[in-house]
Design an enzyme around this catalytic site. Structure first.
Site, PDB file in Angstrom:
ATOM      1  CG  HIS A 189      -1.815   1.228   1.237  1.00 19.10           C
ATOM      2  ND1 HIS A 189      -3.047   1.252   0.628  1.00 19.10           N
ATOM      3  CD2 HIS A 189      -1.646   2.467   1.772  1.00 19.10           C
ATOM      4  CE1 HIS A 189      -3.604   2.444   0.786  1.00 19.10           C
ATOM      5  NE2 HIS A 189      -2.766   3.196   1.477  1.00 19.10           N
ATOM      6  CB  CYS A 190       1.951   3.447  -2.638  1.00 18.45           C
ATOM      7  SG  CYS A 190       3.038   4.863  -2.922  1.00 18.45           S
ATOM      8  N   GLY A 191       1.377   5.062   0.433  1.00 20.14           N
ATOM      9  CA  GLY A 191       0.749   6.254   0.995  1.00 20.14           C
ATOM     10  C   GLY A 191       0.813   7.445   0.062  1.00 20.14           C
ATOM     11  CG  ASN A 194      -5.302   7.860  -0.492  1.00 21.88           C
ATOM     12  OD1 ASN A 194      -5.232   7.137   0.503  1.00 21.88           O
ATOM     13  ND2 ASN A 194      -6.394   8.549  -0.792  1.00 21.88           N
TER      14      ASN A 194
END
Length: 392
Positions: A189-191, A194
């Site tokens: 999951h890439c912040g 998002n």
């Protein structure tokens, strides 16, 4: 000279902070001050801040801070997306303001005013494409197709049900706790996006990393050429050698040229250093993910393989220890067994030595097939769509 040294120190401190924050957990920095700075920036400073808030303002304020942390770190939110837009916009603004006045110049033509804007626009487009594309959501309608596309290897993946979605869990998928959905071929999951990086949008994510590395490289070289052009146009070398009597050699001219550049073009130099540092970090990150793509592995699976190999190693050591204990007991009981040579016993391999555990990745089907799977994911192929229609 004080201002120049202040700028140099500022650049070095910025570089150390950025590298420590982004790369402090890399194995190469283990046990170094980079790792300690990373721990302070990511955990220590926040822990001290929480204690300070709790001691000064009470538990209610601390609970409010924890609520903000939950929203920022454990739920989908656009904060880092906004930060990205601000960083790339502000950086381009300062580049345009400080460098466009010298373009066209001695080494750069006027077209770079427009190619730079086009490069940034393409980068933002790739960012939006990665952020808002479907990463490969697994649902009741397509779960059977994903199970067919990614068979269980019965090593790190076995047939089971997602406890949250209540549907069969295909191999290589994972339920993202932040997005609250199952994602096929889940990577991470890439912040910044998002969004999850999965089966459908890994290609966009890789293009994003590569393109932004090229933007940073382009910006670094272009600013360097702007500064080199100013040196030629203002005849700085001639002035230093003729009027100031400095010897025309690299070792004698370099300190004076650097001093002149820091005094006259400090903004351009800071931008060049900033772009160079970010470019190197992006190159490392792209190289890591390119290696994963070439071997048809995901970030999520690297941790699974590490856990599996460690478990296999401990299991093998336990079996070897049990066998060694059994042999020693049998040796004590056998009184007539002839004694072996001391030299043979000295050179004999210990049964407790580590045995190499080979990672059997059944999804690695060769370089070209692995690359094709990223560029053209299974869900985008005609066969996947036809199977989906038949399942209905």
């Amino acid at each position: 000279m004080g201002v120049e040294w202040l700028l140099v120190c500022h650049g070095l401190v910025t570089a150390v902070v950025v590298v420590s924050f982004l790369c402090g957990r890399w194995p190469i920095f283990e046990g170094t001050f980079i790792q300690r700075i990373h721990h302070f920036l990511t955990f220590g400073a926040y822990d001290y801040f929480l204690r300070f808030v709790g001691a000064v303002f009470g538990h209610k304020c601390m609970d409010a801070v924890l609520s903000v942390e939950y929203y920022c770190c454990d739920r989908p939110n656009p904060l880092l997306q906004i930060v990205y837009i601000v960083i790339i916009s502000v950086t381009y603004y300062f580049v345009a303001k400080s460098c466009f006045a010298y373009i066209p110049g001695y080494y750069l033509s006027g077209i770079h005013r427009y190619t730079s804007l086009l490069a940034v626009a393409v980068g933002i487009l790739l960012f939006l494409l990665t952020s808002f594309s479907d990463p490969g959501t697994v649902n009741a309608e397509n779960v059977s197709n994903y199970i067919s596309a990614y068979p269980y290897d019965n090593i790190i993946y076995s047939e089971k049900e997602c406890s949250t979605c209540k549907i069969p869990k295909p191999a290589r998928s994972k339920h993202c706790s932040i997005c609250d959905r199952c994602v096929a071929r889940f990577d991470h999951h890439c912040g910044w996006m998002n969004n999850c990086i999965g089966e459908k949008n890994t290609r966009y994510f890789m293009a994003f990393l590569l393109w932004h590395f090229l933007i940073c490289l382009y910006g670094t070289v272009a600013i360097g050429l702007v500064l080199a052009g100013r040196l030629r146009e203002l005849r700085v070398v001639d002035i230093l050698t003729v009027y100031y009597g400095i010897e025309n050699s690299f070792l004698d001219l370099a300190p004076n040229i650097v001093q002149w550049l820091l005094g006259s073009y400090n903004t351009q130099i800071l931008l060049m250093v900033f772009l160079a540092i970010i470019g190197m970090l992006l190159a490392g990150f792209f190289g890591y993910h390119a290696k994963l793509c070439i071997t048809n592995t995901t970030t999520n699976e690297t941790f699974k393989w590490q856990d599996y190999i460690e478990w296999q190693r401990k299991l093998r050591e336990a079996k070897v220890s049990a066998e060694a204990l059994k042999q020693s007991i049998d040796g004590i009981r056998s009184e007539k067994q002839p004694s072996s040579s001391k030299w043979r016993a000295f050179f004999k391999k210990s049964p407790l030595e580590d045995v190499v555990i080979v990672k059997n990745n059944v999804y690695d089907k060769g370089f070209f097939h692995n690359i094709l799977e990223v560029i053209s994911p299974f869900s985008a192929r005609w066969s996947f769509t036809q199977n989906k229609l038949k399942s209905r």
